[in-house]
Write an enzyme that holds these catalytic residues in place. Structure first.
Site, PDB file in Angstrom:
ATOM      1  N   CYS A  83      -5.557   8.128   9.979  1.00 52.21           N
ATOM      2  CA  CYS A  83      -5.672   7.617  11.238  1.00 52.21           C
ATOM      3  C   CYS A  83      -5.323   8.715  12.190  1.00 52.21           C
ATOM      4  O   CYS A  83      -4.575   9.555  12.064  1.00 52.21           O
ATOM      5  CB  CYS A  83      -4.633   6.446  11.183  1.00 52.21           C
ATOM      6  SG  CYS A  83      -5.109   4.919  10.454  1.00 52.21           S
ATOM      7  N   ASP A 109       4.826   0.521  12.278  1.00 41.90           N
ATOM      8  CA  ASP A 109       3.540   0.112  11.670  1.00 41.90           C
ATOM      9  C   ASP A 109       3.664  -1.698  12.355  1.00 41.90           C
ATOM     10  O   ASP A 109       2.489  -2.286  11.876  1.00 41.90           O
ATOM     11  CB  ASP A 109       3.505  -0.051  10.170  1.00 41.90           C
ATOM     12  CG  ASP A 109       2.978   1.193   9.668  1.00 41.90           C
ATOM     13  OD1 ASP A 109       2.603   1.973  10.694  1.00 41.90           O
ATOM     14  OD2 ASP A 109       3.169   1.590   8.376  1.00 41.90           O
ATOM     15  N   ARG A 156       1.607  14.434  12.746  1.00 40.68           N
ATOM     16  CA  ARG A 156       2.143  13.990  11.694  1.00 40.68           C
ATOM     17  C   ARG A 156       1.974  15.444  10.635  1.00 40.68           C
ATOM     18  O   ARG A 156       1.190  15.380   9.470  1.00 40.68           O
ATOM     19  CB  ARG A 156       1.598  12.912  10.963  1.00 40.68           C
ATOM     20  CG  ARG A 156       1.554  11.540  11.593  1.00 40.68           C
ATOM     21  CD  ARG A 156       1.518  10.506  10.770  1.00 40.68           C
ATOM     22  NE  ARG A 156       0.029  10.089  10.597  1.00 40.68           N
ATOM     23  CZ  ARG A 156      -0.532   9.056   9.818  1.00 40.68           C
ATOM     24  NH1 ARG A 156       0.405   8.142   9.468  1.00 40.68           N
ATOM     25  NH2 ARG A 156      -1.622   8.953   9.682  1.00 40.68           N
ATOM     26  N   VAL A 190       8.116   7.027  17.050  1.00 37.83           N
ATOM     27  CA  VAL A 190       7.777   7.697  15.799  1.00 37.83           C
ATOM     28  C   VAL A 190       6.438   8.539  16.013  1.00 37.83           C
ATOM     29  O   VAL A 190       6.352   9.592  15.549  1.00 37.83           O
ATOM     30  CB  VAL A 190       7.655   6.624  14.692  1.00 37.83           C
ATOM     31  CG1 VAL A 190       6.994   7.402  13.364  1.00 37.83           C
ATOM     32  CG2 VAL A 190       8.852   5.960  14.614  1.00 37.83           C
ATOM     33  N   ARG A 226      -8.308  -0.584   4.889  1.00 33.16           N
ATOM     34  CA  ARG A 226      -7.297   0.426   4.325  1.00 33.16           C
ATOM     35  C   ARG A 226      -6.216  -0.178   4.079  1.00 33.16           C
ATOM     36  O   ARG A 226      -5.409   0.688   2.961  1.00 33.16           O
ATOM     37  CB  ARG A 226      -7.415   1.781   5.105  1.00 33.16           C
ATOM     38  CG  ARG A 226      -8.588   2.622   5.244  1.00 33.16           C
ATOM     39  CD  ARG A 226      -8.548   3.813   6.280  1.00 33.16           C
ATOM     40  NE  ARG A 226      -7.135   4.485   5.860  1.00 33.16           N
ATOM     41  CZ  ARG A 226      -5.870   4.641   6.599  1.00 33.16           C
ATOM     42  NH1 ARG A 226      -5.746   4.601   7.837  1.00 33.16           N
ATOM     43  NH2 ARG A 226      -4.801   5.248   6.129  1.00 33.16           N
ATOM     44  N   LYS A 273       0.856  -1.335  -0.180  1.00 33.30           N
ATOM     45  CA  LYS A 273      -0.061  -0.018  -0.007  1.00 33.30           C
ATOM     46  C   LYS A 273       0.860   1.357   0.043  1.00 33.30           C
ATOM     47  O   LYS A 273       0.664   2.169  -0.782  1.00 33.30           O
ATOM     48  CB  LYS A 273      -0.894   0.176   1.262  1.00 33.30           C
ATOM     49  CG  LYS A 273      -1.682   1.201   1.495  1.00 33.30           C
ATOM     50  CD  LYS A 273      -2.540   1.232   2.564  1.00 33.30           C
ATOM     51  CE  LYS A 273      -1.772   1.761   3.893  1.00 33.30           C
ATOM     52  NZ  LYS A 273      -1.748   3.025   4.169  1.00 33.30           N
ATOM     53  N   ASN A 274       1.905   1.297   0.601  1.00 32.36           N
ATOM     54  CA  ASN A 274       2.587   2.637   1.264  1.00 32.36           C
ATOM     55  C   ASN A 274       3.704   2.785  -0.074  1.00 32.36           C
ATOM     56  O   ASN A 274       4.417   3.815  -0.205  1.00 32.36           O
ATOM     57  CB  ASN A 274       3.455   2.612   2.492  1.00 32.36           C
ATOM     58  CG  ASN A 274       2.473   2.485   3.347  1.00 32.36           C
ATOM     59  OD1 ASN A 274       1.444   3.246   3.292  1.00 32.36           O
ATOM     60  ND2 ASN A 274       2.809   2.086   4.549  1.00 32.36           N
ATOM     61  N   ARG A 280      -4.326  10.147   4.469  1.00 30.18           N
ATOM     62  CA  ARG A 280      -3.158  11.144   4.709  1.00 30.18           C
ATOM     63  C   ARG A 280      -2.137  10.974   3.409  1.00 30.18           C
ATOM     64  O   ARG A 280      -1.896  12.167   3.233  1.00 30.18           O
ATOM     65  CB  ARG A 280      -2.376  10.494   5.677  1.00 30.18           C
ATOM     66  CG  ARG A 280      -1.319  11.774   6.179  1.00 30.18           C
ATOM     67  CD  ARG A 280      -0.732  11.839   7.384  1.00 30.18           C
ATOM     68  NE  ARG A 280       0.002  12.940   7.743  1.00 30.18           N
ATOM     69  CZ  ARG A 280      -0.394  13.982   8.210  1.00 30.18           C
ATOM     70  NH1 ARG A 280      -1.766  14.149   8.366  1.00 30.18           N
ATOM     71  NH2 ARG A 280       0.337  15.153   8.369  1.00 30.18           N
TER      72      ARG A 280
END
Length: 418
Positions: free
Chosen positions: A117, A306, A122, A328, A398, A22-23, A93
């Site tokens: 989220c 994650d 962020r 993070v 998601r 996904k990222n 995002r």
């Protein structure tokens, strides 16, 4: 609203295929705005976030053709809009990633301040600072970032903090800017490198992706090409953790062990026996209860934030006490309260969670608060005695493609209900 119902206590066993990341898929789709030529992108995961960005691109006038084999053809030659509206951006995002490409190619962009989220602030200030250094005029009005530039120019940009999407936005903007752009303190994540590889296929001149310094020599325009998205390392880690928490034995195909070195080392500390090949990972717990591990999250190549929630679920049933420190995001322990509802013994002290493993979690109704928290609750449900009902599973859709189907292939008793 849909729910997942899990009857736990069954060791996972079998083989499944890992989906595209996904990222990596989201920035690659955003980067297609930089080219006037058709682009074929393969190994795209079927996820809600992907649907959102495809809808956003389509609303701008991008022509998108889907095939049945996780592929997309993107044609951005006839854009009609340069706006990313709140209605779409609020749910994801990563929508901020259209800012750099729109500004660089068309000289204007209007992008809503993003949502997603609720795991931390962020901020997007690093994106805006970098684009301003390249000559952009930026205003924030009524919840929108309004940017314009007759032409972007290469610049030397030092990121105040490591940001993946910030690095990606500046890198995309630099591909067709005039001159050379250098990004210092760049994010080193594999997804950043994958985006650079994709752009280089289209003709970009990017060096150093995957290191802390990225150099982009701007060119006049990008061409077309064909590219396949890399496998999802977080999905991979999640299923490996699921095998550990259920004391199972699984094999994951279409994976990349080289992207998961820090995770695999921690998983071996739990007692898991792990074997790897070029594109597969096998894990066997030999029916043994895992051992608790200590983790501190940090940007790649360190242990990923994650995977923090999933490992907290593992520690909840492990031998001994495990300490997890989250460096993070400042608000990424919202799953703790839900795990406690299932019998987990976890105490919080600032950004540290101390977990003492129990012999058995117990099924309960729980609520997902964000994407990876959802995954931790699924893992806990797989290990728990009795029935677990997970509410608000739109979060999990998601980032995980057909999670209940893949887990069912491994023997889990899990179903989705309206």
């Amino acid at each position: 609203m849909e729910k997942l119902i899990i009857k736990g206590g069954i060791p996972l066993n079998g083989e499944i295929k890992i989906s595209g990341a996904k990222n990596a898929a989201l920035p690659i789709l955003a980067a297609s705005l930089l080219s006037k030529s058709p682009i074929q992108i393969g190994n795209i995961p079927h996820l809600q976030d992907v649907t959102t960005i495809v809808s956003l691109l389509g609303q701008m006038g991008v022509r998108i053709t889907l095939d049945e084999r996780s592929g997309i053809e993107v044609d951005s030659s006839h854009l009609e809009s340069f706006q990313a509206p709140y209605e779409l951006v609020r749910t994801m995002r990563a929508s901020i990633l259209v800012l750099g490409p729109l500004l660089s190619r068309f000289g204007k962009a209007e992008v809503s301040l993003p949502g997603g989220c609720a795991i931390g602030t962020r901020p997007v200030d690093q994106h805006l600072k970098g684009l301003q250094a390249m000559g952009a005029e930026i205003q924030i009005e009524n919840g929108y970032i309004r940017a314009k530039a007759k032409k972007l120019y290469g610049a030397t940009i030092v990121m105040d903090l490591v940001t993946v999407t910030g690095t990606e936005n500046i890198m995309m903007a630099g591909t067709i800017a005039k001159g050379q752009t250098i990004i210092h303190n760049a994010a080193r994540e594999p997804e950043v490198e994958d985006l650079a590889n994709f752009l280089n296929i289209l003709g970009a001149k990017i060096k150093g992706a995957g290191t802390a310094t990225i150099t982009i020599d701007g060119i006049d325009e990008l061409g077309g090409g064909t590219y396949s998205v890399l496998p999802d390392r977080i999905e991979t880690g999640t299923y490996l953790a699921a095998a550990i928490i259920t004391r199972g034995k699984i094999k994951l195909k279409n994976s990349r062990p080289d992207l998961l070195e820090s995770v695999l080392l921690k998983l071996e500390e739990t007692g898991a026996i792990i074997d790897t090949g070029l594109d597969w990972i096998a894990l066997d717990m030999q029916h043994q209860r895992p051992r608790a591990v200590n983790i501190s999250t940090a940007p790649y190549p360190a242990f990923p934030t994650d995977m923090q929630a999933q490992m907290m679920a593992v520690n909840a049933v492990a031998y001994g006490t495990g300490i997890i420190t989250e460096t993070v995001f400042e608000n990424r322990f919202m799953h703790v309260q839900e795990l406690q509802r299932m019998g987990a013994t976890i105490s919080l002290k600032g950004n540290t969670a101390i977990s003492t493993g129990c012999d058995q979690l117990h099924g309960a109704p729980v609520m997902a608060t964000d994407l990876r928290a959802s995954a931790s609750l699924v893992l806990a449900g797989l290990a728990a005695k009795g029935e677990t009902i997970i509410n608000r599973i739109y979060h999990i859709d998601r980032g995980y493609e057909c999670i209940e189907e893949k887990l069912a292939q491994l023997g889990a008793q899990i179903q989705r209900i309206p």
